[in-house]
Design an enzyme around this catalytic site. Structure first.
Site, PDB file in Angstrom:
ATOM      1  N   LYS A 124      -7.351  -0.499  -1.728  1.00 25.21           N
ATOM      2  CA  LYS A 124      -8.404  -0.977  -0.834  1.00 25.21           C
ATOM      3  C   LYS A 124      -9.139  -2.229  -1.261  1.00 25.21           C
ATOM      4  O   LYS A 124     -10.168  -2.544  -0.720  1.00 25.21           O
ATOM      5  CB  LYS A 124      -9.448   0.135  -0.678  1.00 25.21           C
ATOM      6  CG  LYS A 124      -8.895   1.344  -0.002  1.00 25.21           C
ATOM      7  CD  LYS A 124      -9.894   2.459   0.015  1.00 25.21           C
ATOM      8  CE  LYS A 124      -9.277   3.664   0.728  1.00 25.21           C
ATOM      9  NZ  LYS A 124     -10.016   4.874   0.492  1.00 25.21           N
ATOM     10  N   MET A 131      -5.592   9.602  10.472  1.00 25.90           N
ATOM     11  CA  MET A 131      -6.375  10.126   9.347  1.00 25.90           C
ATOM     12  C   MET A 131      -7.216  11.331   9.783  1.00 25.90           C
ATOM     13  O   MET A 131      -8.358  11.503   9.353  1.00 25.90           O
ATOM     14  CB  MET A 131      -7.296   9.017   8.780  1.00 25.90           C
ATOM     15  CG  MET A 131      -6.503   7.811   8.322  1.00 25.90           C
ATOM     16  SD  MET A 131      -7.544   6.453   7.760  1.00 25.90           S
ATOM     17  CE  MET A 131      -7.973   5.671   9.303  1.00 25.90           C
ATOM     18  N   ASP A 144       0.830  -1.207   0.000  1.00 25.04           N
ATOM     19  CA  ASP A 144       0.000   0.000   0.000  1.00 25.04           C
ATOM     20  C   ASP A 144       0.867   1.261   0.000  1.00 25.04           C
ATOM     21  O   ASP A 144       2.093   1.206  -0.010  1.00 25.04           O
ATOM     22  CB  ASP A 144      -1.053  -0.029   1.112  1.00 25.04           C
ATOM     23  CG  ASP A 144      -0.476   0.237   2.498  1.00 25.04           C
ATOM     24  OD1 ASP A 144       0.690   0.667   2.606  1.00 25.04           O
ATOM     25  OD2 ASP A 144      -1.203   0.013   3.486  1.00 25.04           O
TER      26      ASP A 144
HETATM   27  N1  SAH Z   1      -2.357   0.419   9.836  1.00 22.27           N
HETATM   28  C1  SAH Z   1      -1.711   1.702  10.023  1.00 22.27           C
HETATM   29  C2  SAH Z   1      -2.685   2.857   9.917  1.00 22.27           C
HETATM   30  C3  SAH Z   1      -3.399   2.962   8.590  1.00 22.27           C
HETATM   31  S1  SAH Z   1      -4.466   4.332   8.482  1.00 22.27           S
HETATM   32  C4  SAH Z   1      -0.942   1.701  11.335  1.00 22.27           C
HETATM   33  O1  SAH Z   1      -1.110   0.801  12.175  1.00 22.27           O
HETATM   34  O2  SAH Z   1      -0.119   2.587  11.522  1.00 22.27           O
HETATM   35  C5  SAH Z   1      -3.412   5.535   7.762  1.00 22.27           C
HETATM   36  C6  SAH Z   1      -3.100   6.618   8.776  1.00 22.27           C
HETATM   37  O3  SAH Z   1      -2.076   6.205   9.643  1.00 22.27           O
HETATM   38  C7  SAH Z   1      -2.575   7.909   8.175  1.00 22.27           C
HETATM   39  O4  SAH Z   1      -3.609   8.730   7.682  1.00 22.27           O
HETATM   40  C8  SAH Z   1      -1.897   8.526   9.376  1.00 22.27           C
HETATM   41  O5  SAH Z   1      -2.844   9.092  10.271  1.00 22.27           O
HETATM   42  C9  SAH Z   1      -1.313   7.315  10.055  1.00 22.27           C
HETATM   43  N2  SAH Z   1       0.108   7.078   9.672  1.00 22.27           N
HETATM   44  C10 SAH Z   1       0.615   5.942   9.181  1.00 22.27           C
HETATM   45  N3  SAH Z   1       1.951   6.041   9.015  1.00 22.27           N
HETATM   46  C11 SAH Z   1       2.285   7.289   9.400  1.00 22.27           C
HETATM   47  C12 SAH Z   1       3.504   8.008   9.467  1.00 22.27           C
HETATM   48  N4  SAH Z   1       4.664   7.450   9.091  1.00 22.27           N
HETATM   49  N5  SAH Z   1       3.469   9.282   9.936  1.00 22.27           N
HETATM   50  C13 SAH Z   1       2.319   9.841  10.325  1.00 22.27           C
HETATM   51  N6  SAH Z   1       1.141   9.219  10.276  1.00 22.27           N
HETATM   52  C14 SAH Z   1       1.119   7.951   9.838  1.00 22.27           C
END
Ligand code: SAH
Length: 227
Positions: free
Chosen positions: A58, A160, A36
Site C-alpha cells: 500500500k 473485499m 501487489d
Molecule cells: N483493483 C481491483 C480490486 C482491488 S480490491 C480490481 O479492479 O479488480 C481487492 C478485492 O478485489 C478483493 O478483496 C476481491 O474482492 C476482489 N478481487 C480481485 N481479484 C479477484 C479474484 N480473482 N477473485 C475474486 N475476487 C477478486
C-alpha cells in the site's frame, strides 16, 4: 540524472490471458516491476532478466524512489488500478515529484469475476444497472448508507466484502431488500481454484461458514445470479 517513467498498470483478474497487449509490452520492457498480492507468477515471468521485482502493498514511496533512480517502473495491480486499487494516490505521489506517468487500464474483477462464474452483471428485464462497493473501509468510521442501497434495483457487487458480509446482509434486509434475493460469492475468480457459492440473503451467512469462504472474493447480489 534523467528520471524514469512510471506505468500504472491493471493486470486483470487471475487469468493471465486477460492481460492487455499494452500491459504485456510495458512489463517486458520495464527496469523494475512493483506488484501487489493479486498478481500471478505468469505475469512476473514476462519481466526481462535484469529487471528488479518488488512486492509492495500500500505504499507509494518505492515507486517514486525507483523512478528517481532513473528506472522505468511498471506498477502492476490486480484488476483495474482505479477500482479500489489506490492508483490515484500513487499518481498524486508521482505528480508531486514531477515524474512522468501513464495509466494502462485493466479488466476489473468486479465485472469479469462474475462473468467467469456465469453471471452477467446486467441483463435485459432483470438488471438495468450495477453498483460496485467496497465492503472494507469504513471511511471516518462511516458505513455505507444502506437505507439507500437497499432501494437500488440493479445488481449489487461488493469487493473485499467477506469480513463484513454479516453487516452487509443484515443491513440490506433491515432496510427492505427481499430476503430471498439471490447472492453469489466467487472466491479466487478466473483462477484454477475458483469456487462459487450460491444462496440468498437469508442463508448466505450459513453457507459462508459451511464453505469456509476466504478472500479474495466477490459478492454479487441480485436476480442475475440465477442466470
Ligand atoms: N483493483 C481491483 C480490486 C482491488 S480490491 C480490481 O479492479 O479488480 C481487492 C478485492 O478485489 C478483493 O478483496 C476481491 O474482492 C476482489 N478481487 C480481485 N481479484 C479477484 C479474484 N480473482 N477473485 C475474486 N475476487 C477478486
Amino acid at each position: 540524472m534523467k528520471k524514469g517513467k512510471a506505468y500504472i498498470i491493471g493486470a486483470g483478474p487471475g487469468d493471465f490471458e486477460l492481460l492487455t497487449l499494452k500491459a504485456k509490452r510495458i512489463i517486458e520492457n520495464a527496469d523494475c516491476i512493483v506488484y501487489d498480492r493479486l498478481i500471478s507468477d505468469d505475469i512476473l515471468r514476462l519481466a526481462k532478466k535484469s529487471a528488479e521485482l518488488i512486492y509492495l502493498g500500500k505504499e507509494n514511496q518505492t515507486l517514486v524512489k525507483k523512478c528517481l533512480e532513473g528506472k522505468n517502473v511498471a506498477r502492476v495491480k490486480g484488476g483495474d488500478p482505479f477500482v479500489f486499487g489506490r492508483g490515484g494516490e500513487e499518481i498524486e505521489a508521482l505528480f508531486k515529484n514531477e515524474i512522468e506517468f501513464e495509466v494502462i487500464p485493466g479488466i476489473t474483477s468486479s465485472i469479469s469475476v462474475p462473468a467467469y462464474a456465469g453471471i452477467p452483471v446486467t441483463h435485459r428485464g432483470l438488471a438495468r444497472s450495477f453498483h460496485i462497493f467496497t465492503g472494507h473501509t469504513m471511511e471516518n468510521g462511516k458505513w455505507h448508507n444502506f437505507e439507500n442501497i437497499a432501494k437500488l434495483e440493479g445488481t449489487l457487487i461488493f469487493l473485499m466484502g467477506v469480513k463484513n458480509l454479516d453487516l452487509i446482509v443484515n443491513d440490506l434486509i433491515k432496510y427492505g431488500k427481499d430476503s430471498k434475493t439471490p447472492v453469489a460469492i466467487i472466491e479466487k475468480g478466473a483462477t484454477k481454484n475458483q469456487r462459487v457459492t450460491v444462496g440468498n440473503l437469508e442463508n448466505i451467512l450459513e453457507l459462508v461458514e459451511k464453505n469456509r469462504i476466504t478472500p479474495p472474493a466477490i459478492t454479487v447480489i441480485g436476480e442475475v445470479v440465477n442466470l
